[in-house]
Design a protein around this motif. Structure first.
Motif, PDB file in Angstrom:
ATOM      1  N   LEU A  50       0.847  -1.398  -0.031  1.00  0.00           N
ATOM      2  CA  LEU A  50       0.249  -0.120   0.010  1.00  0.00           C
ATOM      3  C   LEU A  50       1.098   1.193   0.026  1.00  0.00           C
ATOM      4  CD1 LEU A  50      -2.822  -1.405   2.655  1.00  0.00           C
ATOM      5  CD2 LEU A  50      -2.736  -0.562   0.009  1.00  0.00           C
ATOM      6  N   ARG A  94      -5.197   3.717   6.339  1.00  0.00           N
ATOM      7  CA  ARG A  94      -4.202   2.025   6.046  1.00  0.00           C
ATOM      8  C   ARG A  94      -3.728   1.235   6.476  1.00  0.00           C
ATOM      9  NH1 ARG A  94       0.172   4.747   1.901  1.00  0.00           N
ATOM     10  NH2 ARG A  94      -0.231   7.168   2.855  1.00  0.00           N
ATOM     11  N   ASP A 120      -6.560   7.193   0.303  1.00  0.00           N
ATOM     12  CA  ASP A 120      -5.064   7.020  -0.213  1.00  0.00           C
ATOM     13  C   ASP A 120      -3.869   7.815  -0.493  1.00  0.00           C
ATOM     14  OD1 ASP A 120      -6.450   9.266  -1.458  1.00  0.00           O
ATOM     15  OD2 ASP A 120      -7.398   8.142  -3.192  1.00  0.00           O
ATOM     16  N   VAL A 147       0.023   7.941  -1.875  1.00  0.00           N
ATOM     17  CA  VAL A 147       0.042   6.237  -2.644  1.00  0.00           C
ATOM     18  C   VAL A 147      -0.442   6.784  -3.973  1.00  0.00           C
ATOM     19  CG1 VAL A 147      -1.277   3.965  -3.290  1.00  0.00           C
ATOM     20  CG2 VAL A 147      -1.440   4.479  -0.709  1.00  0.00           C
ATOM     21  N   LEU A 174      -3.775  -0.960  -3.146  1.00  0.00           N
ATOM     22  CA  LEU A 174      -4.825  -0.759  -2.643  1.00  0.00           C
ATOM     23  C   LEU A 174      -5.969  -0.983  -3.049  1.00  0.00           C
ATOM     24  CD1 LEU A 174      -5.802   1.192  -0.575  1.00  0.00           C
ATOM     25  CD2 LEU A 174      -5.275   3.221  -1.471  1.00  0.00           C
ATOM     26  N   THR A 222     -11.804   7.917  -2.181  1.00  0.00           N
ATOM     27  CA  THR A 222     -10.921   8.391  -3.180  1.00  0.00           C
ATOM     28  C   THR A 222     -10.139   9.300  -4.540  1.00  0.00           C
ATOM     29  OG1 THR A 222      -9.373   6.517  -4.538  1.00  0.00           O
ATOM     30  CG2 THR A 222     -11.632   6.566  -5.192  1.00  0.00           C
ATOM     31  N   VAL A 255      -8.573   2.714  -7.427  1.00  0.00           N
ATOM     32  CA  VAL A 255      -9.258   1.958  -6.307  1.00  0.00           C
ATOM     33  C   VAL A 255     -10.521   2.198  -6.582  1.00  0.00           C
ATOM     34  CG1 VAL A 255      -9.994   3.027  -4.426  1.00  0.00           C
ATOM     35  CG2 VAL A 255      -8.207   2.873  -4.371  1.00  0.00           C
TER      36      VAL A 255
END
Length: 535
Positions: free
Chosen positions: A369, A419, A442, A445, A453, A470, A475
């Motif tokens: 992640l 996360r 997120d 990320v 993820l 998100t 995602v």
């Protein structure tokens, strides 16, 4: 799961009505469009803080309605915010306080947002995460400890009944025995105090009573009212002879004469029987004095004194039984304490082992992640034995091995926490909530980590409904329901998208241009890869 959410006049959301499905629900949109506000609406119906500044410009009231399916049962929750007063809540049509909404919501929804440390900060909840993940041997250790602790608590309760040290209890026993024997020896009868007072008064005033009775007897006799009654009776009998309607009067006069005669007889007997025996009066006064002493010590009435004696006798019996087993109780307490320590240590060992397993798995998830070398630790330290064990458990985290792992609530940012929660949930194998929501999960990320993820959220959503705000198309592509939040001037619009409209949103997220042909190709490819990964 959350089946439907209706929002009116909340912030810039004038009206929104979305129907959601199971699995992964993502909320996307431009920065500042109000995505987080939609999750905030969910937070309100599960008892979140109702702030007046959340009320939009289209009136002085905001309303959020939510329909849940909880184990096949429909639950409807409504929360109204008013600029004129406190918020109001309704649960299945009945009024409910914010606390009641929160109690219901906590059992269904887990909300993980920025600066929301939630369960990972609470040692009690971290312990629950470990205990939910124990294997068969670990669960047996929990059962063994709980049984040992219950035995110890029973013995402690029994010891508490002793009420003090042995010498003090023996002194109390002597006192109770003395009190019970003193009252029993006195052989008091209920109501005796009142009867003694009446009898003593009669003996003290015997002469005066006798004189009064003699005067009454004389007044009822030949020198009193008897001749007058005879004259009345004769007169009424003559009237009855002349007029039969007067016969009843004559009979009444005859009855009265009979009653007066009976009264004269009873008064005469009472005058003869009145006893002024000085010896009996002395005995009565001694008895009154003795009863008075007991009443001063034990109660206002004879009945109170008897009740005190019964209670003292009962307490003496209890103390006798307790003292007879005090040595045995001390030995039992020592054995029970040792059993708690032994089973507590075994349980701690199981928790440490499980914590190490979950932490190692969580680290693997966190690497996928976007964390290079994260550190996750379940720190287990000793504490006095309690219902849940002999250990204190704290989750510690560091985003890199170069940093010291510290308690989660003190160092993890919102995105890191989200996360971390996801990684812990995946590593532990689940949650007791039907719905999990993530905001800003997120943060920081991208690339392959973003794909990972999305896959992990989709995996988590196989067991419960997952709602996620998100910015990542990787995602969003894994969603079973895709909600888009957009701005139209000063109004926020909320809609569920699919088909071409979803392609447009993913294209916007990928390229910033919803009409980009190359972006559309990438969006379609991303959807295809997500579908393949899901299959």
């Amino acid at each position: 799961m959350l089946e439907e959410l209706i929002v009116d006049n909340l912030g810039l959301i004038e009206h929104a009505q979305v129907e959601l499905g199971p699995g992964l629900v993502v909320v996307t949109g431009e920065t500042g469009a109000g995505k987080t506000l939609l999750l905030g609406a969910l937070g309100l119906v599960v008892g979140g803080t109702a702030r007046r500044d959340l009320i939009g410009p289209k009136g002085d009231e905001a309303t959020v309605q939510a329909r849940f399916d909880v184990d096949g049962e429909e639950r409807v929750v409504i929360r109204r915010l008013s600029s004129r007063g406190r918020s109001r809540g309704y649960l299945d049509g009945a009024m409910a306080s914010a606390g009641q909404l929160a109690e219901t919501g906590r059992a269904v929804v887990e909300i993980v947002g920025q600066h929301d440390h939630l369960r990972l900060v609470s040692g009690r909840h971290v312990r629950a995460i470990l205990d939910e993940s124990l294997d068969t041997e670990g669960r047996r250790a929990v059962e063994a400890y709980q049984a040992a602790y219950a035995d110890l608590e029973t013995l402690r309760s029994r010891a508490a009944q002793l009420g003090g040290d042995r010498h003090g209890l023996e002194r109390e026993l002597d006192m109770c025995r003395f009190q019970a024997e003193e009252i029993e020896t006195a052989a008091i009868s209920p109501g005796e105090d009142a009867e003694l007072a009446r009898a003593a008064s009669r003996h003290r005033n015997a002469t005066a009573i006798g004189e009064a009775l003699s005067a009454a007897h004389q007044g009822l006799g030949e020198d009193g009212i008897e001749p007058l009654l005879d004259q009345v009776l004769l007169a009424l009998e003559r009237a009855a002879a002349l007029d039969p309607e007067n016969a009843q009067l004559a009979r009444q006069a005859l009855d009265i004469a009979g009653l007066v005669g009976d009264l004269r007889t009873d008064v005469g007997i009472a005058a003869v029987e009145i006893d002024g025996d000085p010896g009996e009066l002395e005995r009565l006064e001694r008895r009154i004095a003795r009863l008075g002493e007991l009443q001063r010590k034990y109660g206002d009435t004879a009945a109170d004194v008897i009740a005190f004696g019964d209670a003292a006798a009962q307490r003496a019996a209890e103390l006798t039984e307790l003292l007879s087993s005090v040595d045995e109780l001390d030995e039992s307490l020592a054995r029970a304490t040792a059993a708690v320590e032994r089973t507590g240590a075994a349980l701690t060992t199981q928790r440490v082992r499980t914590g190490e397993r979950i932490a190692a798995a969580a680290v693997d998830h966190l690497r996928e992640l976007g964390f290079a070398q994260p550190v996750v630790e379940f720190a287990v330290t000793s504490q006095p034995a309690g219902p849940s064990g002999c250990d204190r458990i704290e989750l510690r985290f560091a985003s890199s091995v170069e940093l010291d792992a510290r308690p989660v609530g003190r160092i993890a940012s919102g995105g890191e926490l989200s996360r971390l929660v996801l990684a812990i949930r995946l590593a532990a194998g689940g949650s007791d909530r039907h719905i999990a929501t993530f905001d800003e999960i997120d943060a920081g990320v991208g690339g392959a980590a973003a794909l990972a993820l999305g896959q992990k959220l989709a995996g988590l959503a196989e067991r419960r409904q997952v709602l996620c705000v998100t910015h990542l198309p990787q995602v969003a592509a894994h969603a079973t329901t895709h909600v888009v939040v957009s701005r139209d001037g000063d109004t926020t619009l909320v809609e569920v998208v699919d088909g071409e409209r979803r392609i447009e949103e993913l294209t916007r997220m990928l390229a910033g241009m919803p009409d980009s042909e190359r972006g559309r190709e990438h969006a379609a490819e991303l959807l295809a890869r997500s579908a393949a990964a899901g299959s």
